[in-house]
Design an enzyme around this catalytic site. Structure first.
Site, PDB file in Angstrom:
ATOM      1  CE  LYS A  33      -3.746   2.010   2.711  1.00 18.00           C
ATOM      2  NZ  LYS A  33      -4.781   1.927   3.860  1.00 18.00           N
ATOM      3  CB  SER A 108      -8.054   3.948   2.940  1.00 11.57           C
ATOM      4  OG  SER A 108      -7.454   3.091   3.949  1.00 11.57           O
ATOM      5  CB  SER A 132      -8.432   0.952   6.195  1.00 13.72           C
ATOM      6  OG  SER A 132      -8.558   1.899   5.927  1.00 13.72           O
TER       7      SER A 132
END
Length: 413
Positions: A33, A108, A132
């Site tokens: 990420k 997210s 997330s």
């Protein structure tokens, strides 16, 4: 390699050195990420503010993966600054769900969930403050772990809220998530008897949940009963108000993190990010202290729950995976999608999302959350492995075309 242009999950491709890899994750491809630093590569947080930022070193979690033989091949798209449950507020363009590109991959860590589901990587790192990792895992039909806070080093990870931030692995199988956590986590190694008793909350987490999702979790529980687990009803005290307390603490921290940006260049934020970051400006110290006291009481209540049962089971997402153009307001959508994940962020222990089926109307994945006492990730892995040993939901693949590896994403102001 499956084409990323269909799902927009990659921000930058990472050069892979030649030579044979050794270690427990040898040869496995990993996506990271893009709020986790990878040395020599842009670490943008999917924001125009950091469009040209290049990390000078690997975050400790990335270093550990490399030392275990994993091949870091990509940085992955996300909601800007890891703020958002759909990941559509990305300066690199919102990632899409590989099961249906009209739908979000949740957030997210949307790019991480999408990349694993699409077969772009074997393993991905996400971050989880309010859900997330778990929400994208559920929406994309993969496994995702929010570990016990503090067990995985968050150095080199751009913060959302230091009181809630965790780094967790995502993969198709519980076995691979467990193996990667063994590399990432500082968990004491001790034998753990197989869990026997699973708890299902009586209220709240079963109220206002899509019936098809509730049914899929009930079927999962039936499978686990057949495997010899006992399933009992439990009360999760103050679950209804837990989400509000998480909001108070998380948004207060978020506003502090971005205070200078809010005062100097608010126009560089994606609109949905700005709306959420500004929420923290009105939270005073009294409200924050009250929320911290509520967290202490909530955790005390959960300690009693985990004296009765070893793992609590709930749905992950309470609704079907939303369409990209669904018109629900940003904050309302966050509250709805995070309805069942936020309470477990207030908990001091780990939660694992596992795929348990597909929605009969949309064909989208459904996930169930398994939650255990602090530092008892082993209980989650034991239940999750037992379930995946006799089911095949995790073996299904979305239909995507095959194409060449695309160029890195551009993030501009």
């Amino acid at each position: 390699m499956r084409v990323d242009a269909e799902i927009n999950s990659v921000i930058s491709w990472v050069p892979v050195p030649d030579g044979g890899a050794t270690g427990p994750l040898a040869g496995l491809t990993v996506g990271v990420k893009d709020n986790i630093e990878v040395g020599g590569v842009r670490s943008t947080c999917a924001s125009a503010f950091l469009a040209d930022h290049v990390a000078d070193r690997d975050a400790p979690v990335v270093r550990r993966l490399r030392e275990a033989g994993a091949l870091v091949v990509a940085t992955l798209n996300l909601a800007e600054f890891a703020v958002g449950v759909t990941s559509q507020n990305s300066a690199a363009g919102g990632p899409r769900n590989p099961w249906d590109r009209r739908r979000v991959p949740a957030g997210s860590s949307g790019g991480s969930g999408a990349a694993v589901a699409a077969g772009l990587v074997d393993l991905a790192l996400g971050t989880d403050s309010g859900g997330s990792v778990r929400l994208p895992a559920a929406a994309c039909g993969v496994v995702g772990l929010r570990p016990t806070p503090g067990l995985v080093d968050t150095t080199g990870v751009y913060p959302v809220s230091t009181g809630f931030d965790t780094v967790g692995p995502m993969a198709r199988t519980v076995e691979l998530v467990e193996r990667s956590f063994g590399v990432l986590g500082d968990l004491p190694r001790r034998p753990r008897p197989r869990p026997r008793v699973l708890g299902v909350p009586r209220h709240y987490v079963t109220d206002d949940v899509d019936p098809a999702i509730r049914d899929a979790v009930d079927v999962m529980l039936g499978v686990l009963r057949d495997l010899g687990f006992e399933v009992v009803a439990v009360d999760v005290p103050a679950a209804e108000s837990a989400q509000d307390h998480v909001y108070t603490l998380l948004y207060a921290d978020l506003a502090r993190v971005h205070r200078d940006r809010l005062s100097s260049q608010p126009e560089l934020f994606q609109p949905a990010t700005l709306e959420r970051v500004r929420l923290g400006l009105g939270i005073d110290e009294t409200a924050r202290r009250d929320a911290l006291e509520a967290r202490s009481q909530f955790r005390a209540g959960l300690r009693r729950v985990f004296e009765e049962v070893e793992v609590v089971v709930t749905p992950t997402l309470p609704v079907d995976v939303p369409l990209v153009d669904e018109s629900l307001p940003v904050l309302a959508q966050s509250a709805r999608l995070g309805q069942l994940s936020y309470p477990w962020s207030l908990h001091a222990g780990p939660t694992l999302s596992v795929p348990v089926g597909f929605h009969p109307d949309s064909g989208m994945p459904i996930g169930a959350q398994l939650t255990a006492a602090p530092a008892d990730e082993a209980a989650l892995f034991a239940v999750g492995r037992a379930y995946q040993d006799v089911t095949a939901w995790h073996d299904r693949r979305p239909g995507l075309s095959v194409a060449h590896r695309p160029a890195s994403r551009s993030i501009s102001s």
